[in-house]
Design a protein around this motif. Structure first.
Motif, short mmCIF file in Angstrom:
data_model
loop_
_atom_site.label_atom_id
_atom_site.label_comp_id
_atom_site.label_asym_id
_atom_site.label_seq_id
_atom_site.Cartn_x
_atom_site.Cartn_y
_atom_site.Cartn_z
N PRO A 132 -9.63 -48.18 6.41
CA PRO A 132 -9.65 -48.60 5.01
C PRO A 132 -10.56 -49.80 4.76
O PRO A 132 -10.79 -50.61 5.65
CB PRO A 132 -8.18 -48.98 4.74
CG PRO A 132 -7.66 -49.39 6.08
CD PRO A 132 -8.36 -48.51 7.08
N HIS B 212 -7.74 -45.10 -1.02
CA HIS B 212 -6.90 -44.45 -0.02
C HIS B 212 -5.42 -44.50 -0.43
O HIS B 212 -4.70 -43.51 -0.32
CB HIS B 212 -7.08 -45.11 1.34
CG HIS B 212 -8.37 -44.76 2.01
ND1 HIS B 212 -8.68 -45.18 3.29
CD2 HIS B 212 -9.43 -44.03 1.59
CE1 HIS B 212 -9.88 -44.71 3.61
NE2 HIS B 212 -10.35 -44.03 2.60
N PHE C 94 -9.34 -41.92 6.82
CA PHE C 94 -8.26 -42.67 6.19
C PHE C 94 -7.76 -43.77 7.12
O PHE C 94 -7.09 -44.70 6.67
CB PHE C 94 -7.11 -41.74 5.82
CG PHE C 94 -7.40 -40.88 4.62
CD1 PHE C 94 -7.58 -41.46 3.38
CD2 PHE C 94 -7.48 -39.51 4.72
CE1 PHE C 94 -7.84 -40.68 2.26
CE2 PHE C 94 -7.73 -38.71 3.62
CZ PHE C 94 -7.91 -39.30 2.38
N VAL D 258 -2.52 -43.13 6.00
CA VAL D 258 -3.00 -44.21 5.13
C VAL D 258 -2.09 -45.43 5.24
O VAL D 258 -2.56 -46.56 5.40
CB VAL D 258 -3.07 -43.72 3.67
CG1 VAL D 258 -3.31 -44.89 2.72
CG2 VAL D 258 -4.17 -42.68 3.50
#
Length: 306
Positions: A137, A182, A134, A273
């Protein structure tokens, strides 16, 4: 550094995170390879940004025994994840397609949610089995409201009439630059937590999702190029019992959860994230009202009316 390690190496993601983070970044067991290395290495990495805009970085090879065991374990997990999860997902998608041919009024929307969610999980599994995190991205422009509508449709189907979901969206917001899979996972975790908290907090149970410009705030987003980016705010508010003040500072840590049987991973994933997108998250909670606020850098699009 690109002469030593490949340009898509996790090292560069760690440097990017260190630039946005106060304190140390550590990443044990990180795979490193590149044109300047004779072989692939598994390293424990430590990074800290300096006041002068540079970085201090230390990399240590894990022990040979640990390297072999870790690499074999991760590779084995990737194969299991790819096979044992993707196969039933294919069955779920196929069954939903068959049911869609015979669906009656009101069922097609639910079947579409099943198919879309299964395909999204399949994409995440593909990426995780390829050892993507994560914290790495894929940045592309997308419509935040379309993403939130998918999440709300899924959660409405899951919660039924127990929770009323309200929307307060600013349609003039330009696209967000980010990883839609994500961020969908992050907002799904936030909205599901809010729905569960609201349904435990008495009647009426409400969850409100709002979007707006974050007035007076800009992000300097190295990942998206030089210059400042205006910020958008996404807030998720519920009418649950609230989070005790002494727990609010630790709820984003791994294994911190007050829910029975929960593993405490959801909010830690949300923070990872959001941080990887150059954003920020905070929580404000009193009895009867909890609000999670997510700040994200916007794309370069102009304001629009629809």
């Amino acid at each position: 550094m690109s002469e030593i390690v490949y340009h898509d190496s996790p090292v560069f993601e760690l440097l990017d995170r260190a630039q946005r983070t106060v304190g140390d970044i550590t990443a044990p067991g990180t795979p490193i390879s590149g044109p300047g290395l004779l072989s692939r290495h598994i390293c424990d990495i430590w990074v800290r940004s300096t006041d002068e805009g540079g970085f201090m970085i230390a990399m240590c090879d894990a022990a040979t025994r640990d390297v072999n065991e870790s690499a074999a374990g991760v590779a084995g997990f990737g194969r299991i994840l790819g096979h044992e999860v993707k196969n039933p997902l294919g069955g779920i998608i196929g069954a939903a397609q068959l049911l869609e041919r015979q669906s009656v009024d009101g069922q097609s929307e639910l079947l579409e949610i099943i198919k879309e969610e299964a395909r999204r999980i399949e994409r995440l599994v593909n990426r995780l089995s390829a050892f993507e995190l994560f914290s790495a991205p894929h940045m592309e422009p997308f419509n935040i409201h379309a993403l939130l509508e998918r999440v709300l449709a899924s959660e409405t189907a899951a919660m039924g009439s127990k929770v009323e979901f309200k929307r307060d969206f600013d349609p003039s917001l330009p696209p967000v630059i980010g990883d839609s899979d994500h961020l969908q996972q992050a907002f799904q975790n936030l909205i599901r937590n809010a729905a569960e908290a609201a349904s435990d907090g008495g009647v009426p149970a409400k969850v409100t999702v709002r979007t707006s410009y974050a007035a007076g705030l800009s992000f300097r987003q190295a990942r998206l190029g030089a210059g400042l980016r205006r910020a958008m705010l996404v807030s998720v508010e519920d009418t649950g019992k609230g989070i005790p003040r002494n727990r609010q500072s630790s709820i984003f840590e791994v294994f911190q959860s007050s829910k029975s049987g929960a593993r405490g991973l959801g909010l830690s994933i949300v923070k990872e994230v959001v941080t990887a997108h150059g954003g920020q998250i905070r929580v404000d909670s009193v009895p009867g009202s909890t609000r999670f606020s997510v700040l994200l850098p916007l794309g370069t699009g102009e304001r629009s009316d629809g």
